[in-house]
Design a protein around this motif. Structure first.
Motif, mmCIF file in Angstrom:
data_model
loop_
_atom_site.group_PDB
_atom_site.id
_atom_site.type_symbol
_atom_site.label_atom_id
_atom_site.label_comp_id
_atom_site.label_asym_id
_atom_site.label_seq_id
_atom_site.Cartn_x
_atom_site.Cartn_y
_atom_site.Cartn_z
ATOM 1 N N THR A 109 0.848 -1.186 0.000
ATOM 2 C CA THR A 109 0.000 0.000 0.000
ATOM 3 C C THR A 109 0.889 1.243 0.000
ATOM 4 O O THR A 109 1.829 1.315 0.782
ATOM 5 N N VAL A 110 0.591 2.181 -0.896
ATOM 6 C CA VAL A 110 1.269 3.475 -0.892
ATOM 7 C C VAL A 110 0.249 4.510 -0.423
ATOM 8 O O VAL A 110 -0.823 4.635 -1.021
ATOM 9 N N ALA A 111 0.568 5.199 0.658
ATOM 10 C CA ALA A 111 -0.389 6.149 1.238
ATOM 11 C C ALA A 111 -0.315 7.504 0.547
ATOM 12 O O ALA A 111 0.588 7.765 -0.249
ATOM 13 N N ASP A 164 10.692 3.868 -1.577
ATOM 14 C CA ASP A 164 10.456 3.513 -0.175
ATOM 15 C C ASP A 164 10.968 2.111 0.159
ATOM 16 O O ASP A 164 11.442 1.875 1.269
ATOM 17 N N LEU A 165 10.826 1.182 -0.773
ATOM 18 C CA LEU A 165 11.218 -0.210 -0.481
ATOM 19 C C LEU A 165 12.613 -0.551 -1.010
ATOM 20 O O LEU A 165 13.015 -1.711 -0.966
ATOM 21 N N THR B 104 8.245 6.639 5.315
ATOM 22 C CA THR B 104 7.797 5.775 4.226
ATOM 23 C C THR B 104 6.297 5.933 3.986
ATOM 24 O O THR B 104 5.512 5.912 4.939
ATOM 25 N N LYS B 105 5.922 6.131 2.730
ATOM 26 C CA LYS B 105 4.495 6.126 2.370
ATOM 27 C C LYS B 105 4.049 4.704 2.032
ATOM 28 O O LYS B 105 2.863 4.426 1.944
ATOM 29 N N THR B 106 5.027 3.833 1.799
ATOM 30 C CA THR B 106 4.743 2.477 1.338
ATOM 31 C C THR B 106 4.831 1.501 2.506
ATOM 32 O O THR B 106 5.794 1.536 3.269
ATOM 33 N N LYS B 107 3.819 0.655 2.628
ATOM 34 C CA LYS B 107 3.862 -0.383 3.659
ATOM 35 C C LYS B 107 3.446 -1.709 3.060
ATOM 36 O O LYS B 107 2.616 -1.760 2.151
ATOM 37 N N THR B 131 7.752 -4.530 6.103
ATOM 38 C CA THR B 131 8.255 -3.421 5.285
ATOM 39 C C THR B 131 9.777 -3.336 5.377
ATOM 40 O O THR B 131 10.467 -3.261 4.353
#
Lengths: 296, 296
Positions: A109-111, A164-165, B104-107, B131
């Protein structure tokens, strides 16, 4: 050209290519029903990479209930011919069972940047996209992955995920390809009736008009552009606007109505989603800040 | 031994090793304050891999508000000495800023198996774990990653993520290492007062007693085991039970109170989380079905 249907075969193919020292791997992820837009991605990949893989997979988890997963157009024979003609090394075309032997419990999920535009209209859509793209990245291990800018929000979301990852892949965004009359190429254009097809020109038409206004008057506000886009689109009686937005790019932050649309230190995107009957079309235009502007 | 603090250096190190053809890369992800449990993972990695990397990173996003992120024990010099003594090739010890230059926006979220046990007591904890582990996998690109079975749910969650996202890494779960008197090794044991330390033996003691009962009476129900565990633990006046559960492994599905704990076709885990003052300890025992049982 190799036609690969299993993950194990795909891994073996990539490993063999890397063993041969055949250079960088480029991936063009698609949902098939390929058109000139996809072909342009393959050509860019061919230019940059020793090994070009096109994936064709209509990903069920990025479609919401009532969306067009079942009816999404498919034509494997034509797709394979097109990829072959573009000199692609392998097409990875797995079944749903191969990609999801069990329903996935894991989602990426990207917020924030998924909460607006297509993310607002299609809840869960981008979770499905980032999840399947990460699966494809883990299977093909590309150094470069090629995405069309028609899905500009998708590009922004995937770039955010990659950053992010710490995924070791460079995202290469490629320009929108249009029909002669301006309609952005989309596999979904095939759904349009002749009258809808004619009226759908308001998407590219409104973007072009807005760009002309911005060029003439760089001080025009985001609110004025929004109004202009909506007025232009509603000239088409069949058009049902989902959104007509002006945002920063790639952050996708809102720009207030009263604020100048054009920035000196940030890109601006005008993004549209409009329904014609049961068909939802998207289009956008990106205006990047002129280099040097911020140093004046 | 290389001490690596940046992602760029880590990528360069791995690439150089692979260029030299130095065999499979093994990763031992840790939060530091290393003990014999971690050392056993390093030895297993050393046995299986040409290149062994230990990561040391106290990952802020897997701690909830009010948890012990700030006070989590740290001792870099001792950790590096221990890793060096185990013949580790590189320690990757990035700063928080290096791992999260922006929030991080990504989880990555794993559903279902994170909703109980530690997932229920520590909301968001496993999202933080999956993550950061995916980030480490993308940076180090291990063929094997080594995790201790003390965090059995973590092993199950990571295995689920790896399977669902087609990550090209094999997870190697390694047995719990215990003190002579039975206490499972944990970096958090250092928090315990002498009296808490003494009473904390009810964790391993209750598991051992339950295992003995199951061996004597394979028909014992899950409910009977749950009651037995709770009764044993509450003999310690300082123990505050978070959970004492009996579940299938690795699916972590509940087993009804009336159902036989032991299955012929599935593993069973008895899992405990108990607080002593401000310290929360976990422990577990896994009973795998005897091979052949299902063919009787």
């Amino acid at each position: 050209m190799n036609v690969i249907r299993t993950i194990a075969e795909a891994r073996a193919f990539i490993q063999a290519r890397q063993h041969e020292g055949s250079g960088a791997v480029g991936l063009v992820p698609t949902m098939g029903y390929l058109h000139e837009g996809h072909a342009s991605l393959m050509r860019k990949a061919r230019e940059m990479c020793g090994t070009v893989v096109v994936s064709i997979f209509v990903n069920p988890i990025q479609f919401g209930p009532g969306e067009d997963y079942e009816t999404y157009p498919r034509d494997e024979a034509r797709d394979l011919a097109l990829a072959e003609a573009e000199g692609v090394d392998a097409v990875f075309i797995p079944s749903v069972e191969e990609m999801y032997p069990q329903p996935t419990k894991t989602k990426i999920t990207v917020a924030e940047i998924t909460s607006l535009l297509c993310g607002a209209s299609r809840p869960g859509h981008f979770d499905g996209v980032t999840t399947v793209v990460s699966k494809l990245f883990h299977i093909i291990k590309p150094a470069y992955a090629f995405f069309g800018m028609k899905d500009a929000q998708q590009v922004a979301v995937i770039e955010q995920m990659v950053r992010d990852l710490n995924m070791d892949v460079s995202i290469v965004p490629c320009p929108i390809i249009r029909e002669q009359d301006g309609l952005a190429l989309s596999s979904r254009n095939v759904y349009l009736s002749p009258e809808e097809r004619r009226q759908a020109l308001v998407l590219s038409g409104s973007l072009k008009a807005a760009q002309a206004i911005i060029e003439q008057n760089p001080e025009v506000t985001a609110g004025e552009i929004r109004t202009m886009l909506r007025e232009h689109i509603t000239q088409s009686p069949l058009a049902d606007i989902d959104y007509a937005e002006v945002l920063t790019f790639p952050e996708l932050s809102p720009i207030a109505d009263s604020e100048q649309a054009l920035g000196t230190d940030r890109g601006v995107i005008m993004a549209l989603a409009v329904r014609f009957g049961r068909t939802r079309l998207i289009d956008n235009a990106l205006i990047q800040p002129k280099v040097g502007d911020s140093h004046v």
